[in-house]
Design an enzyme around this catalytic site. Sequence first.
Site, PDB file in Angstrom:
ATOM      1  N   TYR A  60       3.532   2.795 -69.548  1.00 51.20           N
ATOM      2  CA  TYR A  60       2.517   1.907 -70.103  1.00 51.20           C
ATOM      3  C   TYR A  60       1.994   2.431 -71.442  1.00 51.20           C
ATOM      4  O   TYR A  60       1.450   3.533 -71.516  1.00 51.20           O
ATOM      5  CB  TYR A  60       1.342   1.721 -69.142  1.00 51.20           C
ATOM      6  CG  TYR A  60       1.711   1.204 -67.767  1.00 51.20           C
ATOM      7  CD1 TYR A  60       2.892   0.497 -67.534  1.00 51.20           C
ATOM      8  CD2 TYR A  60       0.866   1.411 -66.676  1.00 51.20           C
ATOM      9  CE1 TYR A  60       3.221   0.031 -66.280  1.00 51.20           C
ATOM     10  CE2 TYR A  60       1.177   0.930 -65.411  1.00 51.20           C
ATOM     11  CZ  TYR A  60       2.356   0.254 -65.222  1.00 51.20           C
ATOM     12  OH  TYR A  60       2.678  -0.212 -63.975  1.00 51.20           O
ATOM     13  N   GLY A 104       0.439  -8.172 -57.866  1.00 51.19           N
ATOM     14  CA  GLY A 104       0.693  -9.595 -58.015  1.00 51.19           C
ATOM     15  C   GLY A 104      -0.027 -10.482 -57.025  1.00 51.19           C
ATOM     16  O   GLY A 104       0.452 -11.575 -56.706  1.00 51.19           O
ATOM     17  N   ALA A 133      -0.460 -13.891 -58.287  1.00 53.27           N
ATOM     18  CA  ALA A 133       0.763 -14.561 -58.759  1.00 53.27           C
ATOM     19  C   ALA A 133       0.594 -15.026 -60.206  1.00 53.27           C
ATOM     20  O   ALA A 133       0.693 -16.219 -60.513  1.00 53.27           O
ATOM     21  CB  ALA A 133       1.130 -15.729 -57.856  1.00 53.27           C
ATOM     22  N   GLY A 168      -1.978 -15.326 -61.874  1.00 49.32           N
ATOM     23  CA  GLY A 168      -3.139 -16.202 -62.039  1.00 49.32           C
ATOM     24  C   GLY A 168      -2.924 -17.613 -61.531  1.00 49.32           C
ATOM     25  O   GLY A 168      -3.856 -18.424 -61.526  1.00 49.32           O
ATOM     26  N   LEU A 169      -1.702 -17.916 -61.082  1.00 53.40           N
ATOM     27  CA  LEU A 169      -1.388 -19.279 -60.648  1.00 53.40           C
ATOM     28  C   LEU A 169      -2.175 -19.694 -59.405  1.00 53.40           C
ATOM     29  O   LEU A 169      -2.415 -20.878 -59.176  1.00 53.40           O
ATOM     30  CB  LEU A 169       0.110 -19.413 -60.375  1.00 53.40           C
ATOM     31  CG  LEU A 169       1.028 -19.235 -61.591  1.00 53.40           C
ATOM     32  CD1 LEU A 169       2.482 -19.179 -61.152  1.00 53.40           C
ATOM     33  CD2 LEU A 169       0.814 -20.375 -62.582  1.00 53.40           C
ATOM     34  N   LEU A 170      -2.575 -18.717 -58.604  1.00 53.54           N
ATOM     35  CA  LEU A 170      -3.343 -19.021 -57.401  1.00 53.54           C
ATOM     36  C   LEU A 170      -4.844 -19.093 -57.671  1.00 53.54           C
ATOM     37  O   LEU A 170      -5.609 -19.481 -56.790  1.00 53.54           O
ATOM     38  CB  LEU A 170      -3.072 -17.962 -56.324  1.00 53.54           C
ATOM     39  CG  LEU A 170      -1.667 -17.947 -55.733  1.00 53.54           C
ATOM     40  CD1 LEU A 170      -1.479 -16.725 -54.859  1.00 53.54           C
ATOM     41  CD2 LEU A 170      -1.395 -19.228 -54.944  1.00 53.54           C
ATOM     42  N   LYS A 226      -4.831 -20.405 -63.416  1.00 53.46           N
ATOM     43  CA  LYS A 226      -3.847 -20.788 -64.423  1.00 53.46           C
ATOM     44  C   LYS A 226      -3.181 -22.116 -64.046  1.00 53.46           C
ATOM     45  O   LYS A 226      -3.018 -22.428 -62.867  1.00 53.46           O
ATOM     46  CB  LYS A 226      -2.773 -19.698 -64.555  1.00 53.46           C
ATOM     47  CG  LYS A 226      -3.296 -18.373 -65.100  1.00 53.46           C
ATOM     48  CD  LYS A 226      -3.682 -18.503 -66.554  1.00 53.46           C
ATOM     49  CE  LYS A 226      -3.948 -17.135 -67.196  1.00 53.46           C
ATOM     50  NZ  LYS A 226      -5.069 -16.408 -66.609  1.00 53.46           N
TER      51      LYS A 226
END
Length: 298
Positions: free
Chosen positions: A51, A198, A201, A203-205, A208
């Site tokens: 990182y 994750g 996911a 931010g989909l959950l 997003k």
Amino acid sequence: MNYNQLGKSTIQVSEISFGCMSLGPDHAAGTDLLHRARASGITLFDTADLYDKGANETLVGQAFKGQRQQVVLATKVGNQWRPDGSGWDWNPTKAYILQAVEHSLRRLQTDYIDLYQLHGGTLDDPIDETIEAFERLKEQGKIREYGISSIRPNVIREYVRKSSVASVMMQYSLLDRRPEESCFALLQEHQISVLTRGSYAQGLLVDKPAKPYLNYSEAEVQRAAAVVQQVAAGSHTPAEVAVGFVLQEPAVTSAVLGIRTDQQLDDAIRAATRQPLSAAELAMLRQAIPVNRYEQHR
């Protein structure tokens, strides 16, 4: 905050952990987030030599200078930056690991790493040699425990069979339930902790807009997010629901949440003090979309 045992070790870790990868170049802001997280009860902080070309480890080490006994530091090895900085190459050899750990120790400003993880892995690796390196570092007291960060069931099985890994870090969420079929039972049987990443996911959950994810269509992702929202409408936030779904799995020891902003830290802290999801809520989530499974690396 709840705390769980890491594998068979004596290390206790917070069930919500701080994923440091997303911390930006502003060291003052990053340090403030790390200190706030520690004050809230988060103890496990996960970074990697990859990182920001090591600068992430430097930030974490500087932030906890003088507080070493209060935190569990986890970092990773195996991705070697090219001399010209153009990218990195996979290098899980014993010689490289024994060399790389010295750089991580220096950047983290410590004489031991609590959890040293192989940052990937394939069946083509010199796995016995890799294990030898980790075992030597344990004997030398430079690391307390070691693990792997891998989603590949065939690689995970090899390390379970051949090594004394304390943990496996893998992706897991309502939109990625692949570990349920092939990994969780095996790891729980051998008292190996699962550290998840994750949970949201991407931010989909949570917040997003829907888009295709893994083998799921945009419509399926939208349906899963809608069920998360429906469950959250009771007494939870969407972030609490997403993390609660992950932590209800008995094999999971800690959910590693990527944190970059004050809001994300606030969400993580709230998730740590959430009310457990009810059996009915969990059933709604599990039935939202079909369960996916590994098609490769079986």
